[in-house]
Enzyme design. Structure first.
Site, PDB file in Angstrom:
ATOM      1  N   HIS B 123      18.416   9.364   3.248  1.00 28.08           N
ATOM      2  CA  HIS B 123      17.127   8.668   3.275  1.00 28.08           C
ATOM      3  C   HIS B 123      16.434   8.768   1.924  1.00 28.08           C
ATOM      4  O   HIS B 123      16.107   9.868   1.481  1.00 28.08           O
ATOM      5  CB  HIS B 123      16.249   9.308   4.362  1.00 28.08           C
ATOM      6  CG  HIS B 123      14.903   8.670   4.485  1.00 28.08           C
ATOM      7  ND1 HIS B 123      13.767   9.402   4.710  1.00 28.08           N
ATOM      8  CD2 HIS B 123      14.502   7.383   4.411  1.00 28.08           C
ATOM      9  CE1 HIS B 123      12.726   8.598   4.774  1.00 28.08           C
ATOM     10  NE2 HIS B 123      13.148   7.362   4.596  1.00 28.08           N
ATOM     11  N   ARG B 223      -9.298   8.284  -2.550  1.00 30.70           N
ATOM     12  CA  ARG B 223      -8.208   7.319  -2.459  1.00 30.70           C
ATOM     13  C   ARG B 223      -7.025   8.077  -1.851  1.00 30.70           C
ATOM     14  O   ARG B 223      -6.263   8.741  -2.557  1.00 30.70           O
ATOM     15  CB  ARG B 223      -7.875   6.772  -3.849  1.00 30.70           C
ATOM     16  CG  ARG B 223      -7.034   5.477  -3.952  1.00 30.70           C
ATOM     17  CD  ARG B 223      -5.861   5.427  -3.118  1.00 30.70           C
ATOM     18  NE  ARG B 223      -5.044   4.242  -3.263  1.00 30.70           N
ATOM     19  CZ  ARG B 223      -4.359   3.720  -2.254  1.00 30.70           C
ATOM     20  NH1 ARG B 223      -4.447   4.250  -1.021  1.00 30.70           N
ATOM     21  NH2 ARG B 223      -3.579   2.676  -2.447  1.00 30.70           N
TER      22      ARG B 223
END
Lengths: 566, 566
Positions: B123, B223
């Site tokens: 992955h 953020r």
């Protein structure tokens, strides 16, 4: 000192100035006006002057920076002197006895004589002034324009000792054989260079040469601030001066044998590159009208300045806060500096370069050795370098202090220069160097990439892009309709990855091919660097009166069938 | 793993997707489509995964980068599966037995079940995928949007093993208590923040706070790419992984006691700051509509990343050519990287920061430790950092590979992301944060400098300017008439010279006072940095579909009597 034929500048000396009889002004040592001119006392330079004050060394060694004298030439008015005292008349043969290696130094200016002995140690420009001692200073005036202001006239007048004896004058002027021609060593240059001024030489690379990745030595743009000095491989030395006053001198032989030779590929760009565009699209600027050829790209070989500084005893890996600049002096009298961080940065690639494209440096480009500061404005890559001073201060030269800076669009020439920083790294730049019509029959043989598998008549566009600080060019946007629509040009990979130096010092060539039917009247290019800086479209909001760092979109009119870019 | 209430994202799952019965696709290990997604195999990450595969470590340690799975949610069409084979029905209790620490790992997606055991080592996003093992992967989809493409659907389908037993479904869906809420640790935030999205939190600093030099912690813009992870001072560690595979782990106690504490003052700016302007003045962009508050400035304290890397055995003074990046992984699964030169630069001031304005890092800003990369886009200052990998490759995360890049104005979202470099340093930026009418009676008490000795009613203007790479702001040009005429604003010297770090990491505040009668309808600001980069006037030629790095002139309409800037 050799006396030569009348220097070109002197042909425009106004007549009738010789009868002036000024009164003697009080001496002005340390007056506020001199401190206004230079932000800090140049202790290094004064020390340097005293050390090098040996016979024979005075002219050749350590020439630097600027004169602080000026006078009454051209259209500028001299100080008014109504009260005329008794004047001492001095023969030129007497002046000649007071040269650079005499006990006292005299100069003439016009028909007046000055004893500048006491002034020399405090002269902000250093001992370059000795070059004129024993003779006339006139031929330097137009080079060192910094002197043309009232406070300098006042200083000069304070050293006035008399007038040249009229019996030595011809037609009221000092005879021609008394004037040194500082440009006597200037080389013969390639005729393809586009000359903006002959003395000093300022000449740009023609567009036919700008399309090459490596600019040949003979067509590399020439930007001389003064004359090409008389230098030799055997006689040339570089002296390193450390903050504690220690000095170490290297011959060229020592330099090349003691240190590792390295090569980088780097563009040099004049801050005036594309000034012509700013004058044309905004307002008139003060400087030579360079088009897009005030930039060139070459392979530079030499030794790392960092290595030499370390060998001379400077702790390059352990900078002290007080030391902030590396000053460079050239043999012709030019001087400039860069931040010390850049000078010692392992990845900054600052060289003492002695080869250009595999050849010894040409005389026009600094033979036998120059500084090469990749990523910075070319004005810091001092040619014919003979002295490096590690200092708390920037170079005191006029080119560091009162030139190579930018101000706002609202600012005229009457400015406090200390309010803007000296240009070092430059903003992102690009230009179109070639626009060519190629007919549908010829496209297969053009050697151009068949971008978008185009068929039919095309326009082939080529150019360069470059950014300061080693910031790589990551994108070039091209418009064939004046900036309305854009596409990306192909960036050429002229340098294998990892070659050319630690950062992207070279320019990036780009090209594009667009269908003829999509070509409007105006081609426009803008580039983007790896910090995603880009170029503005307009000119007026970025105007600066010196026309430096013009980097707004380069626009080229497209005329089918014509391909020359001027 | 705790099961929580339905995640907000899942409320928008379309109904009626549960009846799909796809056929089993052939497995696609190493297929070309996966190589298209990521430019190089991530050997470091695979090794890291195997080393950390112990019980209890799987979730907490080494979370990073992106999932490579996606599915059939929202409006995107699933693969078509007309040929329906026999379907295995699987109970959710059986799925739960295949968690991160089991021998094999299963996940559900919608109502389908996948055995991803064989896929995990390959992955590209690393073992963050284990967080979802034994449960539903659904709540991660909207965060890791990289998965929403056909080749990822194909990979996912290749691991399909059956469907959730309908007896476990409620209204045809997996019940809510089976969904993990990754945002359960998000803190309560200051109400003054202007929230663009709650999950993940994206909230900008209000203009009233932007006028301060140091942004208070509670109003520093937030953020977050994902959730705020559950971290603790005692449990948190940072592991350094070297190119040869060696690892060294540091507890927070070791980090703070072993290395010198240093402080810098630095602005962080989101690449999306001022995206709203680009959307308004050019075209719609793809991203949150940040106004001018996607930037803040703080004092950061911590230890030098350089020092820690050196302690871990990395030769910071003798870089090998092959090593080019420092990758950072955050505890919530975010990942990013910076060039190794920046990471080890003595003057680069990259910190592992554990204090913000003298306080422990707030949870929203990376408690207990974050990377602080001054001069670079804030996206590289990875919060909650728990792993640093020195590597030949950039971070494989989607935020490094497929986000935080800019393309030309002609490019839409269908783009080869590898053709643009990841944003690191940023271009020069400026904004007007305050426009205030001040009557002639109040000017003496305003606390404002009486620029030009103005009398009468004035307009006071304030703002910030900033540039990437530590390039200092050298000039701010302000126009009160839409850009027709300009003057220079006063730059505030908030930091004593030499403080705040080796370069100009902080923003520069500026201000100006102009006579009311000279104030037109539109105020405009543009700044200049020390490389003389500047800001363009127009927006359309600089449009990029993600709306990143909007830096064209900030324009504010002036309405006498009103002062709020939005």
């Amino acid at each position: 000192m050799m006396k030569q034929r009348l220097h070109p500048f002197l042909n425009i000396l106004p007549k009738g100035k010789t009868a002036l009889r000024p009164r003697i002004y009080p001496r002005l040592h340390g007056s506020p006006c001199t401190r206004l001119l230079f932000t800090a006392p140049n202790t290094h330079r004064s020390r340097q002057f005293h050390k090098s004050l040996g016979p024979g060394l005075l002219v050749a060694v350590g020439l630097s920076a600027s004169f602080i004298f000026s006078s009454v030439v051209h259209a500028e008015a001299p100080p008014k002197h109504d009260d005329v005292p008794q004047t001492r008349l001095i023969r030129l043969s007497e002046v000649e006895k007071h040269g650079g290696d005499a006990e006292t130094q005299w100069i003439t200016k016009g028909t007046r004589v000055y004893d500048i002995t006491e002034w020399i140690p405090g002269h902000p420009g250093g001992e370059v002034i000795l070059r004129a001692a024993g003779g006339a200073v006139d031929s330097y005036w137009d080079i060192f324009t910094i002197h043309k202001k009232q406070e300098v006239y006042d200083i000069l007048d304070s050293y006035y000792i008399g007038d040249v004896d009229p019996s030595d004058l011809i037609d009221g002027e000092v005879p021609v054989d008394h004037i040194d021609n500082p440009f006597k060593n200037d080389p013969i240059r390639d005729e393809r260079l586009i000359v903006h001024s002959q003395y000093p030489c300022n000449a740009e690379t023609p567009t036919t040469e700008l399309v090459k990745f490596i600019t040949p030595n003979e067509t590399f743009y020439v930007r001389n601030h003064m004359w090409v000095p008389e230098t030799s491989l055997k006689g040339h030395t570089i002296t390193i001066e450390l903050p504690n006053g220690d000095e170490k001198m290297y011959t060229m032989e020592e330099l090349t044998e003691k240190f590792q030779k390295v090569s980088i590929t780097a563009a040099l760009q004049c801050s005036g590159n594309r000034r012509k565009d700013m004058s044309e699209w905004s307002r008139q600027t003060n400087g030579l009208p360079w088009s897009i050829g005030g930039i060139s790209n070459a392979v530079w070989s030499g030794v790392r300045l960092r290595d030499v500084l370390e060998d001379a005893g400077f702790p390059v890996n352990d900078l002290q806060d007080a030391v902030k600049h590396a000053q460079f002096m050239g043999a012709e009298a030019y001087g400039a500096s860069i931040p010390i961080d850049k000078a010692v940065d392992k990845r900054g690639d600052v060289l003492l370069a002695y080869e250009m494209n595999g050849q010894p440096l040409p005389h026009d480009h600094g033979f036998p050795v120059r500084v090469l500061v990749p990523g910075n404005v070319a004005a810091r890559s001092v040619k014919w370098v003979n002295r490096v001073v590690v200092s708390e201060e920037e170079s005191p030269s006029q080119w560091q202090q009162r030139d190579y800076k930018c101000f706002g669009p609202n600012v005229n020439g009457n400015v406090d220069w200390s309010t803007a920083p000296a240009i070092q790294e430059m903003p992102v730049q690009s230009a179109i160097t070639s626009l060519r019509d190629i007919s549908c029959n010829a496209t297969q043989d053009s050697g151009l990439p068949q971008i978008n598998d185009l068929k039919g008549d095309v326009v082939a566009v080529e150019g360069y892009a470059y950014s300061g600080g080693g910031r790589a060019i990551v994108r070039v946007d091209l418009s064939a309709d004046g900036g309305r629509t854009w596409h990306q040009a192909q960036l050429l990979k002229d340098l294998p990855e990892g070659e050319g130096g630690h950062k992207a010092w070279a320019w990036t060539r780009w090209r594009s091919v667009i269908p003829r039917h999509k070509a409007g009247k105006c081609f426009v290019v803008k580039a983007v660097d790896e910090a995603y800086n880009t170029q503005a479209g307009e000119y007026e909001p970025y105007y600066n009166f010196r026309g430096n760092l013009t980097s707004s979109w380069h626009k080229v009119e497209y005329r089918p069938g014509e391909s020359e870019i001027t």
